[in-house]
Design a protein around this motif. Structure first.
Motif, mmCIF file in Angstrom:
data_model
loop_
_atom_site.group_PDB
_atom_site.id
_atom_site.type_symbol
_atom_site.label_atom_id
_atom_site.label_comp_id
_atom_site.label_asym_id
_atom_site.label_seq_id
_atom_site.Cartn_x
_atom_site.Cartn_y
_atom_site.Cartn_z
ATOM 1 N N GLY A 1 0.824 -1.194 0.000
ATOM 2 C CA GLY A 1 0.000 0.000 0.000
ATOM 3 C C GLY A 1 0.858 1.244 0.000
ATOM 4 N N PRO A 2 0.376 2.318 -0.562
ATOM 5 C CA PRO A 2 -0.982 2.568 -1.041
ATOM 6 C C PRO A 2 -1.195 2.192 -2.513
ATOM 7 C CG PRO A 2 0.208 4.617 -1.074
ATOM 8 C CD PRO A 2 1.152 3.562 -0.525
ATOM 9 N N MET A 3 -0.254 1.464 -3.101
ATOM 10 C CA MET A 3 -0.440 1.033 -4.488
ATOM 11 C C MET A 3 -1.504 -0.064 -4.533
ATOM 12 S SD MET A 3 3.424 1.138 -6.026
ATOM 13 C CE MET A 3 4.101 0.113 -4.732
ATOM 14 N N VAL A 4 -1.952 -0.375 -5.737
ATOM 15 C CA VAL A 4 -2.994 -1.379 -5.922
ATOM 16 C C VAL A 4 -2.572 -2.342 -7.031
ATOM 17 C CG1 VAL A 4 -4.910 0.041 -5.083
ATOM 18 C CG2 VAL A 4 -4.247 0.181 -7.478
ATOM 19 N N PRO A 5 -3.002 -3.604 -6.944
ATOM 20 C CA PRO A 5 -2.683 -4.550 -8.019
ATOM 21 C C PRO A 5 -3.475 -4.237 -9.279
ATOM 22 C CG PRO A 5 -4.039 -5.615 -6.364
ATOM 23 C CD PRO A 5 -3.765 -4.230 -5.865
ATOM 24 N N VAL A 6 -3.020 -4.802 -10.359
ATOM 25 C CA VAL A 6 -3.704 -4.678 -11.650
ATOM 26 C C VAL A 6 -4.134 -6.083 -12.053
ATOM 27 C CG1 VAL A 6 -3.378 -4.127 -14.092
ATOM 28 C CG2 VAL A 6 -2.446 -2.613 -12.337
ATOM 29 N N TYR A 7 -5.384 -6.221 -12.485
ATOM 30 C CA TYR A 7 -5.942 -7.524 -12.849
ATOM 31 C C TYR A 7 -6.097 -7.636 -14.361
ATOM 32 C CZ TYR A 7 -6.790 -7.795 -7.883
ATOM 33 O OH TYR A 7 -6.615 -7.821 -6.525
ATOM 34 N N PHE A 8 -6.045 -8.873 -14.856
ATOM 35 C CA PHE A 8 -6.058 -9.143 -16.285
ATOM 36 C C PHE A 8 -7.164 -10.113 -16.657
ATOM 37 C CE2 PHE A 8 -1.796 -7.873 -15.209
ATOM 38 C CZ PHE A 8 -1.432 -7.037 -16.258
ATOM 39 N N ILE B 1 -3.639 -4.249 -20.435
ATOM 40 C CA ILE B 1 -4.247 -3.515 -19.333
ATOM 41 C C ILE B 1 -5.411 -2.715 -19.903
ATOM 42 C CG2 ILE B 1 -3.869 -1.795 -17.541
ATOM 43 C CD1 ILE B 1 -0.912 -2.694 -17.553
ATOM 44 N N GLU B 2 -6.621 -3.008 -19.411
ATOM 45 C CA GLU B 2 -7.829 -2.423 -19.996
ATOM 46 C C GLU B 2 -8.712 -1.776 -18.937
ATOM 47 O OE1 GLU B 2 -9.040 -5.105 -23.655
ATOM 48 O OE2 GLU B 2 -9.087 -6.286 -21.811
ATOM 49 N N GLY B 3 -9.568 -0.871 -19.388
ATOM 50 C CA GLY B 3 -10.630 -0.304 -18.565
ATOM 51 C C GLY B 3 -10.144 0.296 -17.264
ATOM 52 N N GLU B 4 -10.815 -0.080 -16.171
ATOM 53 C CA GLU B 4 -10.489 0.488 -14.868
ATOM 54 C C GLU B 4 -9.100 0.095 -14.392
ATOM 55 O OE1 GLU B 4 -12.248 -2.452 -11.479
ATOM 56 O OE2 GLU B 4 -13.726 -1.273 -12.571
ATOM 57 N N GLN B 5 -8.513 -0.910 -15.000
ATOM 58 C CA GLN B 5 -7.153 -1.298 -14.620
ATOM 59 C C GLN B 5 -6.147 -0.210 -15.010
ATOM 60 O OE1 GLN B 5 -7.022 -3.916 -12.529
ATOM 61 N NE2 GLN B 5 -9.233 -3.905 -12.910
ATOM 62 N N MET B 6 -6.479 0.579 -16.036
ATOM 63 C CA MET B 6 -5.622 1.720 -16.395
ATOM 64 C C MET B 6 -5.640 2.758 -15.271
ATOM 65 S SD MET B 6 -3.912 1.247 -19.091
ATOM 66 C CE MET B 6 -3.302 2.921 -19.267
ATOM 67 N N GLN B 7 -6.770 2.919 -14.598
ATOM 68 C CA GLN B 7 -6.833 3.832 -13.456
ATOM 69 C C GLN B 7 -5.930 3.349 -12.332
ATOM 70 O OE1 GLN B 7 -11.031 3.812 -12.622
ATOM 71 N NE2 GLN B 7 -11.505 5.304 -14.216
ATOM 72 N N ARG B 8 -5.849 2.041 -12.162
ATOM 73 C CA ARG B 8 -4.978 1.471 -11.131
ATOM 74 C C ARG B 8 -3.510 1.743 -11.466
ATOM 75 N NH1 ARG B 8 -6.644 -2.875 -7.725
ATOM 76 N NH2 ARG B 8 -8.841 -2.663 -7.317
#
Length: 170
Positions: free
Chosen positions: A61-68, A75-82
């Protein structure tokens, strides 16, 4: 010995065995941190991370993982926000270094999953650099299917295991 006494003895033995196998105390639910190697969770390992806590997945933290998505390193959609959240944190903390850990669900061969995990980690690294993070702050590693968060054989478990973790390193 009479058959009535034999029946009572057999009933007593069954009851004693049943109670000893099931127990009487309240049992707590087994969670991943409580499991040990004999239960299939693997041996705990030191990760040489900063002691600022793990928030989600194995990400510091405070980083967040990225899901695929399945079989994807895009990296698509809300994962780009992450990726943006992580980039903002790293740009605000230029002395911090992060290891991007590519992970996969357990489907596919070990070799395939290691290669996919590497593509996922490199994809996140490329995204962070495009947002202004210094390349020398970033390293990548692929764990393939070796560091599963959830051991289930269902879509929810698999989706949680298809991720990049961002771990602060010393």
């Amino acid at each position: 010995m009479s058959s009535k006494k034999m029946l009572h003895l057999a009933t007593f033995v069954v009851l004693v065995l049943g109670m000893s196998l099931t127990g009487c105390s309240k049992k707590t639910a087994m969670t991943a941190p409580q499991m040990n190697a004999s239960e299939g969770a693997g041996v705990p390992e030191p990760l040489e991370t900063e002691e600022n806590g793990i928030m989600e997945g194995r990400t510091s933290g405070p980083m967040v993982p990225v899901y695929f998505a399945f079989d994807s390193s895009k990296i698509e959609g809300e994962q780009m926000q992450r990726i943006g959240i992580n980039a903002n944190f790293l740009k605000s903390n230029p002395n911090f270094n992060v290891r991007i850990e590519g992970n996969c669900d357990p489907r596919g061969t070990q070799e395939y999953n290691l290669a996919l995990g590497e593509r996922r980690a490199l994809s996140a690294k490329k995204g962070l650099i495009a947002l202004g993070v210094q390349p020398d702050q970033l390293t990548t590693v692929s764990f393939g299917e070796e560091k599963l968060l959830l051991l289930g054989h269902d879509e929810i478990s698999w989706a949680q295991n298809r991720r990049d973790d961002f771990v602060l390193i010393k």
